[in-house]
Design an enzyme around this catalytic site. Structure first.
Site, PDB file in Angstrom:
ATOM      1  CB  SER A 106      -0.771  -0.012   1.141  1.00 21.38           C
ATOM      2  OG  SER A 106      -1.928   0.760   0.896  1.00 21.38           O
ATOM      3  CG  ASP A 239      -6.653  -3.757  -2.971  1.00 23.09           C
ATOM      4  OD1 ASP A 239      -7.137  -2.882  -2.260  1.00 23.09           O
ATOM      5  OD2 ASP A 239      -5.795  -3.844  -2.928  1.00 23.09           O
ATOM      6  CG  HIS A 267      -5.333  -3.275   1.129  1.00 22.52           C
ATOM      7  ND1 HIS A 267      -5.337  -2.408  -0.493  1.00 22.52           N
ATOM      8  CD2 HIS A 267      -4.891  -2.313   1.719  1.00 22.52           C
ATOM      9  CE1 HIS A 267      -3.921  -0.985  -0.424  1.00 22.52           C
ATOM     10  NE2 HIS A 267      -3.900  -1.527   1.052  1.00 22.52           N
TER      11      HIS A 267
END
Length: 333
Positions: A106, A239, A267
């Site tokens: 991320s 995600d 995610h």
């Protein structure tokens, strides 16, 4: 590659050091080539808890709490990608490691790319996991959190939302439904914003890369520089925070990169499917030679003109693209 270490000997150790007078906390385990695991925003090294011992069987794994996160210092300061990347460089040097493979999740993917851009000679490989910095699309909640005044909303709602989250998780389990890692990790991250310093560090970090329109930082125009860098892209097909289309688009712009998608993951594929995740990363390490970019080679890359985009208007748009159904492992090379 280093012979595997028995899992019983790989309990991660929590250690601390100080950089420029500020505390940096990190988890570490294993022996072998260095893997530096970089977590996302409102998270910490615990985001790697399921996969760290598996990776440590064949590598030296270091998972820091980024400045402003977890048990690391949260004093006011610079939380830009460049500053976070410099902190990682300084941590590696202090721990006696000159080079590493960076695994960024991320926001951590954006930090990892910034590290490779600034310190190419210290970067052996890149593993980008549901990475930020590859397109504008982003979950609306994070865009809203970047708005002016959001700190007051977060401060006023964190108690009730955290309590509701605990009750909601219990209800989900009683109904026999799946409590996803996405929900659990986002809730765990939100709970860390209860103290003022943690909340301020979160917002400073978020606003350096996000505004209400989406992600402010996009590395797409510099991905050609990764031509000599072994790169693995890992993405959960479900995600809800950063769409898998960002991974497909990045692979198209990074010659020689590999993309592996996880059909049932969101995610946090490193939590959803840690064994598949670790096996994929370790296979990548075994099958690729570390980058050995010198200053001269980096200068030559910069002097070359980047490949032109045949459709400049495509920037910021995600193509409608279905994952390949012909490859059971969902791996693209």
């Amino acid at each position: 590659m280093t012979p595997p270490t028995p899992l019983r000997d790989l309990e991660p150790r929590r250690e601390e050091t100080r950089l420029h007078g500020r505390r940096i906390s990190y988890l570490t385990a294993g022996e072998g080539p260095v893997l530096l695991l970089v977590h996302g925003i409102a998270s910490d090294s615990q985001a790697w808890r399921a996969v760290l011992p598996l990776l440590a069987r064949r590598a030296t794994v270091i998972a820091p709490d980024l400045p402003g996160h977890g048990a690391s210092a949260k004093a006011p300061g610079d939380y830009s990608l460049g500053s976070l990347a410099s902190s990682l460089r300084d941590l590696l040097v202090k721990l006696g490691h000159e080079r590493a493979t960076l695994v960024g999740h991320s926001l951590g993917g954006g930090v990892a790319m910034q590290f490779a851009y600034m310190f190419a000679e210290r970067t052996e490989r890149l593993v980008l996991v549901c990475s930020g910095g590859l397109g504008r699309d982003l979950n609306p909640l994070l865009r809203a959190a970047a708005l002016p005044g959001s700190e007051h909303v977060i401060a006023a709602t964190i108690g009730p939302i955290t309590a509701l989250g605990s009750a909601g998780a219990a209800l989900v389990r009683r109904l026999g439904l799946r409590f996803t890692p996405d929900l659990g990790e986002v809730g765990r991250g939100f709970a860390t914003l209860a103290d003022r310093e943690g909340r301020a560090a979160f917002l400073d970090t978020l606003r350096s890369v996000v505004n209400f329109s989406g992600q402010r930082v996009d590395a797409s125009d510099r991905l050609y520089l990764a031509a000599g860098m072994p790169t693995l892209l890992l993405w959960g097909e479900r995600d809800p925070i950063i769409p898998v289309g960002h991974g497909h688009r990045a692979q198209d712009r990074m010659p020689g990169s590999r993309l592996v998608t996880f059909a049932d993951a969101g995610h946090f594929p490193q939590i959803d499917d840690p064994h598949h995740f670790a096996a994929t990363v370790l296979e990548f390490l075994e099958e690729t030679e570390p980058s050995c970019l010198t200053s001269a080679a980096w200068s030559e890359l910069l002097r070359q003109h980047p490949p032109s985009d045949p459709d400049p208007t495509r920037r910021g748009r995600e193509p409608a693209r279905e994952p390949s159904r012909q490859e059971p492992a969902r791996s693209s090379r």
